[in-house]
Design a protein around this motif. Structure first.
Motif, mmCIF file in Angstrom:
data_model
loop_
_atom_site.group_PDB
_atom_site.id
_atom_site.type_symbol
_atom_site.label_atom_id
_atom_site.label_comp_id
_atom_site.label_asym_id
_atom_site.label_seq_id
_atom_site.Cartn_x
_atom_site.Cartn_y
_atom_site.Cartn_z
ATOM 1 N N ASP A 162 2.428 1.707 -3.449
ATOM 2 C CA ASP A 162 1.434 2.200 -4.392
ATOM 3 C C ASP A 162 1.205 3.702 -4.213
ATOM 4 O OD1 ASP A 162 -0.839 1.428 -6.378
ATOM 5 O OD2 ASP A 162 -1.823 2.636 -4.833
ATOM 6 N N ALA A 163 1.043 4.119 -2.963
ATOM 7 C CA ALA A 163 0.806 5.547 -2.684
ATOM 8 C C ALA A 163 2.001 6.391 -3.092
ATOM 9 C CB ALA A 163 0.486 5.745 -1.204
ATOM 10 N N THR A 206 0.828 -1.210 0.000
ATOM 11 C CA THR A 206 0.000 0.000 0.000
ATOM 12 C C THR A 206 0.862 1.260 0.000
ATOM 13 O OG1 THR A 206 -1.743 -1.184 1.149
ATOM 14 C CG2 THR A 206 -1.857 1.196 1.223
ATOM 15 N N ALA A 245 4.338 5.694 -5.351
ATOM 16 C CA ALA A 245 4.478 5.702 -6.813
ATOM 17 C C ALA A 245 3.466 6.638 -7.458
ATOM 18 C CB ALA A 245 4.320 4.282 -7.355
ATOM 19 N N ARG A 246 2.219 6.576 -6.990
ATOM 20 C CA ARG A 246 1.191 7.467 -7.540
ATOM 21 C C ARG A 246 1.520 8.935 -7.268
ATOM 22 N NH1 ARG A 246 -3.250 4.683 -9.259
ATOM 23 N NH2 ARG A 246 -3.290 2.498 -8.630
ATOM 24 N N ARG A 247 2.011 9.221 -6.070
ATOM 25 C CA ARG A 247 2.370 10.594 -5.712
ATOM 26 C C ARG A 247 3.511 11.104 -6.602
ATOM 27 N NH1 ARG A 247 2.660 9.670 -0.748
ATOM 28 N NH2 ARG A 247 4.867 9.146 -0.647
ATOM 29 N N THR A 248 4.518 10.266 -6.827
ATOM 30 C CA THR A 248 5.644 10.650 -7.684
ATOM 31 C C THR A 248 5.172 10.949 -9.099
ATOM 32 O OG1 THR A 248 7.227 9.377 -6.389
ATOM 33 C CG2 THR A 248 7.836 9.866 -8.662
ATOM 34 N N ILE A 249 4.340 10.078 -9.637
ATOM 35 C CA ILE A 249 3.834 10.284 -11.004
ATOM 36 C C ILE A 249 2.982 11.548 -11.070
ATOM 37 C CG2 ILE A 249 2.274 9.328 -12.747
ATOM 38 C CD1 ILE A 249 3.400 6.531 -11.844
ATOM 39 N N GLU A 250 2.112 11.732 -10.088
ATOM 40 C CA GLU A 250 1.268 12.923 -10.075
ATOM 41 C C GLU A 250 2.105 14.193 -10.000
ATOM 42 O OE1 GLU A 250 -1.661 14.984 -6.897
ATOM 43 O OE2 GLU A 250 -2.174 12.932 -7.438
ATOM 44 N N GLU A 251 3.134 14.182 -9.164
ATOM 45 C CA GLU A 251 3.965 15.373 -9.002
ATOM 46 C C GLU A 251 4.736 15.727 -10.264
ATOM 47 O OE1 GLU A 251 6.357 14.453 -5.596
ATOM 48 O OE2 GLU A 251 4.708 14.830 -4.190
ATOM 49 N N HIS A 269 3.610 14.894 -13.471
ATOM 50 C CA HIS A 269 2.736 15.020 -14.632
ATOM 51 C C HIS A 269 1.641 16.067 -14.490
ATOM 52 C CE1 HIS A 269 4.641 11.226 -15.681
ATOM 53 N NE2 HIS A 269 4.264 11.478 -16.906
#
Length: 94
Positions: A43-44, A40, A46-52, A54
């Protein structure tokens, strides 16, 4: 199929003993297994890195300035005209 049942990829990593103890303690606090906690958290993160990387966030003032530059952009200067000509030679007309 439940989320837990759909997990079939395996990840191995070496971490410092202190980090392992920290993760075990955090998992215990949340009442979850170490594997579930790590999956978990990964996942959080990785999503935060991608969001930051993109998503561009602008203040209201920044948004207004951006739109103003789009709607009222200055005419191309010499450097931009040279870059456009170079692009046409390399890539072709747009």
């Amino acid at each position: 199929m439940t989320e837990a049942a759909s997990r079939n990829a395996r990840l191995e990593t070496r971490i410092a003993p202190d980090t392992l103890q920290l993760a075990k303690r955090a998992a215990e606090i949340e009442g979850r297994s170490l594997s579930d906690y790590v999956a978990t958290a990964l996942d959080a993160a990785a999503r935060r890195t991608i969001e930051e990387t993109h998503i561009i966030r602008l203040s209201a003032e920044g948004q207004r300035a951006f739109v103003d530059m789009l709607l009222n952009s200055p005419p191309p200067n010499e450097a931009l005209r040279r870059a456009q000509a170079h692009h046409r030679r390399l890539i072709g007309p747009a």
